[in-house]
Design an enzyme around this catalytic site. Sequence first.
Site, PDB file in Angstrom:
ATOM      1  N   PRO A 127       0.770  -1.240   0.000  1.00 12.84           N
ATOM      2  CA  PRO A 127       0.000   0.000   0.000  1.00 12.84           C
ATOM      3  C   PRO A 127       0.807   1.301   0.000  1.00 12.84           C
ATOM      4  O   PRO A 127       0.783   2.083   0.945  1.00 12.84           O
ATOM      5  CB  PRO A 127      -0.835  -0.128   1.271  1.00 12.84           C
ATOM      6  CG  PRO A 127       0.025  -0.926   2.185  1.00 12.84           C
ATOM      7  CD  PRO A 127       0.715  -1.926   1.297  1.00 12.84           C
ATOM      8  N   CYS A 128       1.483   1.559  -1.102  1.00 14.80           N
ATOM      9  CA  CYS A 128       2.236   2.810  -1.229  1.00 14.80           C
ATOM     10  C   CYS A 128       1.306   4.017  -1.247  1.00 14.80           C
ATOM     11  O   CYS A 128       1.736   5.133  -0.957  1.00 14.80           O
ATOM     12  CB  CYS A 128       3.125   2.778  -2.469  1.00 14.80           C
ATOM     13  SG  CYS A 128       2.282   2.370  -3.995  1.00 14.80           S
TER      14      CYS A 128
END
EC number: 2.1.1.63
Length: 161
Positions: A127-128
């Site tokens: 989850p950047c």
Amino acid sequence: MASPIGQLLVVGRVVGDGPAALVAVTAPGQRGAVAEPQADWLADPEALAPAVEQLTAYFAGERTDFDVPLAPVGTDFRQRVWAALDDIPYGATVTYGELGAAAGLSPTAVRAVGQAVGANPLLVVRPCHRVVGASGALTGFAAGVERKRWLLDLERGAALF
């Protein structure tokens, strides 16, 4: 696969008899990402079915994490930063500095941490999109800030389907 943020390219590698390990999940126009399958790749929807099912459930608001095998290719530094992404809770955000600290890196490595986050090949799965600027601004996202906003809104229960 079709998704609310556009057609996603889901790439895996099968080793032995186990499930496919994800190498990449990319969106159209994503900076630095492969946008189309390469000529020598083999299409194997069955091998990637668990990843596609989990992504579909995530986009439907029915899943908050992923448990498929991962095999992204990157330097040791990038792998360290990418692994730290996995610890950001669903619906939360952290700054690049906080992510670097969580990865055990020097506070002066913020720019390098940002570059590693931008090179994350596993969009959504790692989850950047949960990493924001020091001010809380939605800075940078290889797949576009509008997609980042959509993903964060989804996780906060506000995304429109």
